[in-house]
Scaffold this active site. Sequence first.
Site, PDB file in Angstrom:
ATOM      1  N   CYS A 242     -30.123 -12.644  -8.680  1.00  0.00           N
ATOM      2  CA  CYS A 242     -29.979 -13.335  -7.402  1.00  0.00           C
ATOM      3  C   CYS A 242     -28.743 -12.779  -6.701  1.00  0.00           C
ATOM      4  O   CYS A 242     -27.619 -12.971  -7.173  1.00  0.00           O
ATOM      5  CB  CYS A 242     -29.835 -14.834  -7.627  1.00  0.00           C
ATOM      6  SG  CYS A 242     -29.596 -15.737  -6.085  1.00  0.00           S
TER       7      CYS A 242
ATOM      8  N   HIS B  64     -40.094  -7.299  -5.112  1.00  0.00           N
ATOM      9  CA  HIS B  64     -40.144  -7.569  -3.670  1.00  0.00           C
ATOM     10  C   HIS B  64     -41.227  -6.710  -3.028  1.00  0.00           C
ATOM     11  O   HIS B  64     -41.439  -5.555  -3.430  1.00  0.00           O
ATOM     12  CB  HIS B  64     -38.795  -7.251  -3.015  1.00  0.00           C
ATOM     13  CG  HIS B  64     -37.684  -8.152  -3.451  1.00  0.00           C
ATOM     14  ND1 HIS B  64     -37.359  -9.327  -2.805  1.00  0.00           N
ATOM     15  CD2 HIS B  64     -36.846  -8.075  -4.526  1.00  0.00           C
ATOM     16  CE1 HIS B  64     -36.358  -9.920  -3.444  1.00  0.00           C
ATOM     17  NE2 HIS B  64     -36.036  -9.198  -4.497  1.00  0.00           N
TER      18      HIS B  64
ATOM     19  N   GLU C  41     -39.686 -16.614  -0.837  1.00  0.00           N
ATOM     20  CA  GLU C  41     -39.222 -16.299  -2.183  1.00  0.00           C
ATOM     21  C   GLU C  41     -40.175 -16.800  -3.257  1.00  0.00           C
ATOM     22  O   GLU C  41     -40.651 -17.947  -3.188  1.00  0.00           O
ATOM     23  CB  GLU C  41     -37.841 -16.923  -2.441  1.00  0.00           C
ATOM     24  CG  GLU C  41     -36.709 -16.129  -1.871  1.00  0.00           C
ATOM     25  CD  GLU C  41     -35.387 -16.483  -2.523  1.00  0.00           C
ATOM     26  OE1 GLU C  41     -35.396 -16.837  -3.708  1.00  0.00           O
ATOM     27  OE2 GLU C  41     -34.366 -16.417  -1.837  1.00  0.00           O
TER      28      GLU C  41
ATOM     29  N   CYS D  39     -32.110 -13.960   1.397  1.00  0.00           N
ATOM     30  CA  CYS D  39     -32.373 -13.509   0.023  1.00  0.00           C
ATOM     31  C   CYS D  39     -31.607 -12.199  -0.158  1.00  0.00           C
ATOM     32  O   CYS D  39     -31.888 -11.226   0.551  1.00  0.00           O
ATOM     33  CB  CYS D  39     -33.869 -13.300  -0.180  1.00  0.00           C
ATOM     34  SG  CYS D  39     -34.306 -12.721  -1.821  1.00  0.00           S
TER      35      CYS D  39
ATOM     36  N   GLY E  41     -33.652  -9.541  -1.609  1.00  0.00           N
ATOM     37  CA  GLY E  41     -34.660  -9.227  -0.588  1.00  0.00           C
ATOM     38  C   GLY E  41     -34.092  -8.376   0.533  1.00  0.00           C
ATOM     39  O   GLY E  41     -34.752  -7.477   1.062  1.00  0.00           O
TER      40      GLY E  41
END
Length: 284
Positions: free
Chosen positions: A78, A169, A218, A227, A230
């Site tokens: 993350c 992703h 997400e 994100c 992302g």
Amino acid sequence: MTKSVRFTKMHGAGNDYIYVDAQKYDVSDPSAAAIAWSNRHTGIGSDGLVLIGKPYGGVDADFSMRIFNADGSEAKMCGNASRCIGKYLYERRLTDKTTIRLQTLSGVKILKLHLVGNEPPETKVESVTVDMLAPSFRVPEQYDETVGGVLTVGSRTFHGTFVSMGNPHFVCFVDDIDTLDVARYGSAMEYATAFPERCNIEFAELKSDGNIRTRVWERGSGITMACGTGACATAVAAAVTGRALRRSIIAMDGGTLHIEWNEADGHVYMTGPAAFVFDGEIEI
Ligand SMILES: N[C@H](CCC[C@H](N)C(=O)O)C(=O)O
């Protein structure tokens, strides 16, 4: 006897998580806790739960991180949370380092803290740069031999680029980013058969100011304000498809992230903000 856990709510560009120092508090079922505590009506409210711990398995790191999405699934990385952890560790005096090695399920990420203010305790972390390591491309078998893929939802077909930042992703460049139904298309694509582990879905559009406006659905959390991984995937996808060079400014709903895909080491570097929201205590 019930026991309680002290937590800290933080956000990185609006991507908000509950942070618990797992060195002090034992969250025995983090998946169930993530589900219960993320609920914005009956819980604390967040995009998920982050546990900050000591390194494990003999890895050369200063701290470790585990992240659980709001649906209880565990993610391997993350980006926004890694920046918040850097701020948390420094400002809560768990370290005096300004370069921190953070162990994650997708490798050790190096955080570089950017400070403001003169002397502690006035010194604050204004932003953090994270070495997100190198991206990878996994071209699903049933797609053509490019770094991209094609997914159709209803009557609309999306051409996307699959990028892994340690977590999956699928980045789709569109020309209607401001009106696109992210929930409809993102939720359908998260569960596409092409993604055996599900997938985080980004929709992006290059804007006249040169920024890449990006909205995200997400895996395991739905629409979030930002994100980090992302944003990295979007910047890489833009570069690999010839839409941008190796530095991009990613403008997400909750804030802006600066991404560099470094030519020399092949690593992706993400720089952005981190903020405290509140501290609390919850029974477990
Ligand atoms: N919000 C996070 C990504 C969480 C990814 C998670 N949804 C997954 O299952 O991979 C970030 O800032 O990178």
